[in-house]
Design a protein around this motif. Structure first.
Motif, PDB file in Angstrom:
ATOM      1  N   ARG A   1      59.942 -47.919   0.194  1.00  0.00           N
ATOM      2  CA  ARG A   1      58.823 -47.133   0.218  1.00  0.00           C
ATOM      3  C   ARG A   1      59.117 -45.545   0.320  1.00  0.00           C
ATOM      4  NH1 ARG A   1      55.187 -49.992   4.184  1.00  0.00           N
ATOM      5  NH2 ARG A   1      53.825 -48.589   3.817  1.00  0.00           N
ATOM      6  N   PRO A   2      58.331 -44.537  -0.313  1.00  0.00           N
ATOM      7  CA  PRO A   2      58.362 -43.180  -0.346  1.00  0.00           C
ATOM      8  C   PRO A   2      58.676 -42.442   1.146  1.00  0.00           C
ATOM      9  CG  PRO A   2      56.933 -43.629  -1.838  1.00  0.00           C
ATOM     10  CD  PRO A   2      57.258 -44.761  -0.710  1.00  0.00           C
ATOM     11  N   PHE A   3      60.548 -41.737   0.822  1.00  0.00           N
ATOM     12  CA  PHE A   3      60.334 -41.694   2.704  1.00  0.00           C
ATOM     13  C   PHE A   3      61.320 -40.684   2.169  1.00  0.00           C
ATOM     14  CE2 PHE A   3      64.543 -41.681   5.283  1.00  0.00           C
ATOM     15  CZ  PHE A   3      63.331 -41.027   6.293  1.00  0.00           C
ATOM     16  N   LEU A   4      61.392 -39.072   2.979  1.00  0.00           N
ATOM     17  CA  LEU A   4      61.858 -38.134   3.087  1.00  0.00           C
ATOM     18  C   LEU A   4      63.012 -38.094   4.635  1.00  0.00           C
ATOM     19  CD1 LEU A   4      63.209 -35.851   1.421  1.00  0.00           C
ATOM     20  CD2 LEU A   4      61.062 -34.968   2.423  1.00  0.00           C
ATOM     21  N   GLY A   5      64.211 -37.752   4.343  1.00  0.00           N
ATOM     22  CA  GLY A   5      64.761 -37.621   5.578  1.00  0.00           C
ATOM     23  C   GLY A   5      65.728 -36.199   5.642  1.00  0.00           C
ATOM     24  N   ILE A   6      64.935 -35.455   7.055  1.00  0.00           N
ATOM     25  CA  ILE A   6      65.805 -34.356   6.451  1.00  0.00           C
ATOM     26  C   ILE A   6      66.980 -33.965   7.984  1.00  0.00           C
ATOM     27  CG2 ILE A   6      64.959 -31.991   6.835  1.00  0.00           C
ATOM     28  CD1 ILE A   6      61.927 -32.511   5.963  1.00  0.00           C
ATOM     29  N   CYS A   7      67.922 -32.918   7.534  1.00  0.00           N
ATOM     30  CA  CYS A   7      68.589 -33.248   8.550  1.00  0.00           C
ATOM     31  C   CYS A   7      69.424 -34.576   9.479  1.00  0.00           C
ATOM     32  CB  CYS A   7      68.583 -32.053   9.568  1.00  0.00           C
ATOM     33  SG  CYS A   7      70.398 -31.358  10.385  1.00  0.00           S
ATOM     34  N   LEU A   8      68.909 -34.503  10.725  1.00  0.00           N
ATOM     35  CA  LEU A   8      69.316 -35.580  10.649  1.00  0.00           C
ATOM     36  C   LEU A   8      68.761 -36.792  10.499  1.00  0.00           C
ATOM     37  CD1 LEU A   8      69.672 -35.275  15.134  1.00  0.00           C
ATOM     38  CD2 LEU A   8      71.679 -35.913  13.584  1.00  0.00           C
ATOM     39  N   GLY A   9      67.655 -36.690   9.787  1.00  0.00           N
ATOM     40  CA  GLY A   9      66.983 -38.131   8.752  1.00  0.00           C
ATOM     41  C   GLY A   9      67.509 -37.869   8.054  1.00  0.00           C
ATOM     42  N   LEU A  10      68.474 -37.331   7.274  1.00  0.00           N
ATOM     43  CA  LEU A  10      70.094 -38.127   6.690  1.00  0.00           C
ATOM     44  C   LEU A  10      70.660 -38.717   7.258  1.00  0.00           C
ATOM     45  CD1 LEU A  10      71.309 -36.514   3.725  1.00  0.00           C
ATOM     46  CD2 LEU A  10      72.879 -37.068   5.254  1.00  0.00           C
ATOM     47  N   GLN A  11      71.281 -38.329   8.251  1.00  0.00           N
ATOM     48  CA  GLN A  11      72.268 -39.132   8.829  1.00  0.00           C
ATOM     49  C   GLN A  11      72.022 -40.559   9.753  1.00  0.00           C
ATOM     50  OE1 GLN A  11      74.570 -36.068  11.790  1.00  0.00           O
ATOM     51  NE2 GLN A  11      74.244 -34.374  10.159  1.00  0.00           N
ATOM     52  N   ALA A  12      70.343 -40.160  10.387  1.00  0.00           N
ATOM     53  CA  ALA A  12      70.230 -42.168  10.561  1.00  0.00           C
ATOM     54  C   ALA A  12      70.184 -42.635   9.940  1.00  0.00           C
ATOM     55  CB  ALA A  12      68.305 -41.029  10.879  1.00  0.00           C
ATOM     56  N   LEU A  13      70.682 -43.176   8.395  1.00  0.00           N
ATOM     57  CA  LEU A  13      70.415 -43.371   7.629  1.00  0.00           C
ATOM     58  C   LEU A  13      71.433 -44.093   7.557  1.00  0.00           C
ATOM     59  CD1 LEU A  13      68.547 -41.746   4.703  1.00  0.00           C
ATOM     60  CD2 LEU A  13      67.793 -43.273   6.012  1.00  0.00           C
ATOM     61  N   PHE A  14      72.661 -43.653   7.978  1.00  0.00           N
ATOM     62  CA  PHE A  14      74.108 -44.649   7.945  1.00  0.00           C
ATOM     63  C   PHE A  14      74.518 -45.039   9.069  1.00  0.00           C
ATOM     64  CE2 PHE A  14      73.787 -41.813   4.691  1.00  0.00           C
ATOM     65  CZ  PHE A  14      74.484 -41.663   3.951  1.00  0.00           C
ATOM     66  N   ASP A  15      75.406 -45.456   9.167  1.00  0.00           N
ATOM     67  CA  ASP A  15      75.855 -47.199  10.478  1.00  0.00           C
ATOM     68  C   ASP A  15      76.007 -45.939  11.819  1.00  0.00           C
ATOM     69  OD1 ASP A  15      75.891 -48.920   8.766  1.00  0.00           O
ATOM     70  OD2 ASP A  15      77.556 -47.847   7.801  1.00  0.00           O
ATOM     71  N   GLY A  16      76.646 -44.753  12.216  1.00  0.00           N
ATOM     72  CA  GLY A  16      76.741 -44.342  13.377  1.00  0.00           C
ATOM     73  C   GLY A  16      77.627 -42.524  12.629  1.00  0.00           C
ATOM     74  N   SER A  17      77.580 -42.210  14.004  1.00  0.00           N
ATOM     75  CA  SER A  17      78.661 -40.839  13.853  1.00  0.00           C
ATOM     76  C   SER A  17      79.248 -40.903  14.977  1.00  0.00           C
ATOM     77  CB  SER A  17      77.464 -39.608  14.134  1.00  0.00           C
ATOM     78  OG  SER A  17      77.746 -38.739  14.393  1.00  0.00           O
TER      79      SER A  17
END
Length: 523
Positions: free
Chosen positions: A73-89
């Protein structure tokens, strides 16, 4: 209807204001059900990865967010909102991300300053509707120390160069995320937000988005704000920090209105330094908070606020932490906070004990909001000595001899608006503040303030050579050539001025036209 996921950290007001400036209505998601009911969801992640994921899980947002993403569904992540999409940090080892895309987030490994702060370009790797209308020459605003590393090339939408190429935006189906901040990227960012909100144009690959991107030198407009004798907040400017003329506080304009003018003129950032004498507690200084709220409604570049960000106990005995004070400023529209005198006291304590407490203003704010949110404002002055052995502080051999012919000097840090010197030098203070978690140094110079004689190049090179975080040059600018000098004779990422902008002696647009072609600049 646009839904915004606000998990309670950082400045989301700017995103709300940017969306509303496009004529849209925004709704705040306060539950998992709100996330699942969203038609379009914007997730501006702010601060530190571990703190973000902890709050998402505690509030019950993580599971519905994963379900929303899995449904394409339509989603726009910004800054940490991009990093959150991945496995970890690497910022928070052991903390699991949302796992929507394969990969991890790692810290920049580069000889350049970290955090990566400022305006940089985009290289498009595939078509996307959010890039519609862009020529490829635009710059957008970044502020981060970590970036995504993924083997899924199909998800990479854009890359940006900072030492090496890194992923600056991703897209998988209807899920889009940017490492940069569109809400802080001026007209370009508003175009990107509008493209997400109104996807009624076929996507295409912008022409010219190729080659190496370059970080622009930033021009920052500074507004010293204080209460005048009538109790109104006004922009003022001092000579060696004296803001009075003929007994009255200099009134150079309304803070929000002047910030708006600088935004339209092309300023890359706006800094408010609140020099008002506080009453019991800075949060009672509501007009300054209102200035931030008003400014963020029509200024879509980063805003920094300084003044009064420290622990307080009010007249009723209630204690407020610096973190609470900073949080109120962030919620009112600030992107970064600037810490001045309190940083000197923190460094003095660190030098006395030789250890971090974990509870200082610098450490507490950096832990929650990330080190990129913490700016240290240093107010040093020259102290001349005849030889390096005359002081335990780091000295420089200067081209500007002292009153008695001294050929060396060190830079003494001051507090209380430059009125009191301390036994701490600017180089040591900058190093310790970086160790404690600061992300940027605002380097003033009392000797040059209000002189129009140019930046103190010797001071700037001494401090810049001692830290790996970005440095903002301040104090002394009197003409366009002084900006060219500071950008070519030092490695600073940005330069700040106040009086020459307020008095329109050097309009920002004229300055940028002069610098264009000489140094990398955002036009």
């Amino acid at each position: 209807m646009i839904t915004l996921l606000d998990y309670g950290a950082g400045n989301v007001r700017s995103v709300i204001n940017a969306v509303e400036s496009l004529g849209e209505t925004i709704r705040i998601a306060s539950s998992g059900e709100d996330i699942l009911a969203a038609e379009r969801l914007i997730f501006p992640g702010v601060g530190a990865f571990g703190n973000m994921m902890r709050i998402l899980n505690e509030k019950g947002f993580a599971a519905p967010l994963k379900a929303y993403l899995a449904a394409d569904r339509p989603f726009l992540g910004i800054c940490l909102g991009l990093q959150a999409l991945f496995d970890g940090s690497a910022e928070a080892p052991g903390v699991t991300g949302l796992g929507f895309l394969p990969g991890t987030v790692k810290r920049f490994e580069t000889d350049l300053s970290v955090p990566h702060i400022g305006w940089n370009g985009l290289n498009a790797r595939k078509p996307s509707r959010i890039l519609n209308g862009l020529s490829g020459r635009e710059k957008v605003y970044f502020v981060h120390s970590y970036h995504v590393a993924t083997d899924d090339a199909s998800a990479v939408l854009t890359t940006t160069d900072y030492g090496n190429p890194f992923v600056s935006a991703v897209q998988k189906g209807n899920v889009i995320a940017t490492q940069f901040h569109p809400e802080k990227s001026g007209e370009t960012g508003l175009r990107i937000l509008e493209n997400f909100i109104r996807p009624d144009v076929a996507p295409y690959l912008p022409i010219g988005m190729s080659g190496t991107t370059r970080l622009a030198k930033r021009i920052i407009a500074c507004l010293d704000v204080r209460s005048n004798d009538q109790g109104e907040l006004v922009v003022t400017k001092g000579d060696q920090y004296d803001v009075r003329e003929d007994g009255e506080v200099r009134n150079l304009g309304n803070p929000a209105a002047l910030a708006g003018r600088y935004y339209r003129d092309g300023a890359d950032e706006i800094t408010f330094l609140n020099i008002t004498g506080f009453r019991d507690f800075p949060l009672e200084d509501m007009p300054m908070i209102e200035v931030l709220k008003q400014t963020s409604r029509h200024v879509f570049v980063p805003l920094t606020i300084g003044g009064g960000i420290r622990d307080y106990t009010d007249k009723n005995g209630r204690r407020y932490t610096a973190l609470e004070v900073a949080a109120e400023y962030f919620r009112s529209g600030a992107d970064k906070v600037s810490i001045g005198s309190d940083a000197v006291y923190i460094v003095e304590e660190y030098l006395r004990t030789g250890r971090r407490t974990g509870e200082s203003t610098i450490e507490a704010i950096a832990r929650v909001y990330g080190n990129q949110a913490v700016v240290i404002s240093v107010d040093p002055r020259r102290v001349y000595v005849a030889s390096p052995g005359d002081t335990p502080h780091p000295v420089i051999e200067t081209d500007f001899s002292g009153p008695n012919g001294e050929g060396y000097c060190w830079y003494q840090c001051t507090v209380k608006g430059g009125r009191e010197g301390r036994d701490v030098d600017a180089v040591t203070l900058a190093r310790v503040c970086e160790t404690l978690g600061a992300g940027e140094i605002l380097l003033n110079c009392i000797d040059r303030d209000g002189t129009n004689a140019g930046f103190d190049i010797e001071l700037i090179n001494a401090v810049k050579g001692a830290v790996t975080i970005p440095v903002i040059a301040s104090s002394g600018a009197g003409c366009v050539a002084h900006f060219h000098e500071v950008f070519t004779r030092t490695q600073v990422e940005s330069a700040l001025a106040a009086g020459i902008f307020h008095r329109e002696e050097v309009p920002i647009g004229e300055l940028k036209r002069y610098l264009s072609g000489k140094v990398e600049i955002r036009l």
